[in-house]
Design a protein around this motif. Structure first.
Motif, short mmCIF file in Angstrom:
data_model
loop_
_atom_site.label_atom_id
_atom_site.label_comp_id
_atom_site.label_asym_id
_atom_site.label_seq_id
_atom_site.Cartn_x
_atom_site.Cartn_y
_atom_site.Cartn_z
N THR A 131 0.86 -1.29 -0.11
CA THR A 131 0.02 0.05 -0.14
C THR A 131 0.81 1.24 -0.14
O THR A 131 0.62 2.17 -0.73
N TYR A 134 -6.30 1.56 -7.18
CA TYR A 134 -5.83 0.32 -6.59
C TYR A 134 -6.77 -0.60 -5.94
O TYR A 134 -7.40 -0.16 -5.22
N ASP A 152 -7.12 -3.36 -3.83
CA ASP A 152 -6.35 -4.35 -2.83
C ASP A 152 -6.99 -5.47 -2.61
O ASP A 152 -8.09 -5.62 -2.48
MG LIG Z 1 -2.10 -2.80 2.15
#
Ligand SMILES: [Mg+2]
Ligand SMILES: Nc1ncnc2c1ncn2[C@@H]1O[C@H](COP(=O)(O)OP(=O)(O)OP(=O)(O)O)[C@@H](O)[C@H]1O
Length: 265
Positions: free
Chosen positions: A43, A100, A102
């Motif tokens: 991240t 993004y 995740d």
């Molecule tokens: Mg992460």
């Protein structure tokens, strides 16, 4: 990069050439897959690169109920009228920026239908419900991550999905590099940073046999912070490096032994 933008970049210590590779993927409009265990910097890496490339970042935490509609959008009833509302992926495709996803393997299978045309050379997002076909902005990039450690047969990416991405593994760094991360991230002094980093390495060697996941850089950062605010070292070890890893008393004792040998508490 001028001094001011350097100050604003989220701190990320590269493990190798991943920053350069990320930039190449970006220049070539290729989507990126990040693999690695929990707390290994995935991240942070994405936050750093989004800032470095001056792209707005949209992060979606995928879970087993997340559907294509959650990514693309849905019709809502507002004051009796039906209005279309873009989902986070659609917004990023329309406006440009980094999206993004995740833990992408967690998402429902119907998300594949959306991701495939977006991640090959077409770079399109078909929105079935409105009939729109969006061409991704030049400044759009898709980044996904997953943790191969949690992978099982039901939850892995299909080859036709994985092979649409450039892939990078972020493992845990060497002790020297991890000590540097601890110093920069928390302000802890070099000797204690190195002690923690070496303990991390030793715990990971042990963990390879007994634990689902090893002590992460995230936990070492926690340990450094607790130590810095004056927490006794035995409590630091227990609360940051043993309790979060396992519930099994035998494994906990083995971890304690390793910690004692390293920190001498
Ligand atoms: Mg992460
Ligand atoms: N290379 C690095 N440079 C700077 N900080 C790092 C690095 N790697 C890990 N960290 C530290 O570890 C913490 C955890 O990293 P991060 O949240 O990026 O892990 P992750 O791989 O996304 O984990 P998860 O899979 O659980 O989401 C960060 O908040 C940061 O403090």
């Amino acid at each position: 990069m001028n001094d001011q933008s350097a100050v604003l970049l989220p701190y990320y210590q590269p493990q190798g050439n991943e920053c350069e590779l990320f930039e190449h993927a970006w220049k070539n409009q290729m989507p990126l897959l990040l693999k690695g265990p929990t707390g290994s910097g995935k991240t942070r890496f994405v936050q750093h690169m989004a800032a470095r490339l001056q792209l707005p970042l949209t992060t979606v935490a995928c879970h087993d109920d997340l559907s294509a509609a959650d990514l693309v959008g849905r019709h809502l009833i507002v004051d009796g009228n039906t209005v279309w509302q873009d989902g986070p992926l659609t917004r990023a495709v329309r406006q440009g920026g980094m999206c993004y996803l995740d833990e992408v393997v967690e998402a429902r299978k119907d998300t594949t239908v959306v991701l495939h045309p977006l991640t090959d050379d077409r770079r399109i997002l078909p929105i079935d419900r409105t009939g729109e076909i969006l061409q991704a902005k030049e400044r759009f990039m898709l980044v996904v991550s997953y943790n191969p450690g949690y992978q099982n047969l039901l939850k892995s990416l299909k080859p036709s999905t994985r092979q649409r991405f450039i892939a990078i593994t972020l493992g845990f760094p060497s002790a020297a590099l991890e000590a540097k991360i601890l110093e920069t991230e928390t302000g802890i002094d070099a000797p204690r940073a190195m002690q923690l980093a070496q303990l991390g390495q030793a715990l990971r060697r042990l963990a390879a046999h007994d634990l689902e996941e090893a002590a992460s850089t995230r936990l070492l950062v926690y340990a450094a912070r607790l130590w810095l605010t004056g927490c006794p070292v035995s409590t630091v070890v227990e609360a940051a490096l043993i309790e979060p890893l396992t519930d099994d008393p035998t494994t906990m004792n083995a971890l304690r032994e390793v910690a004692r040998a390293h920190l001498g508490h």
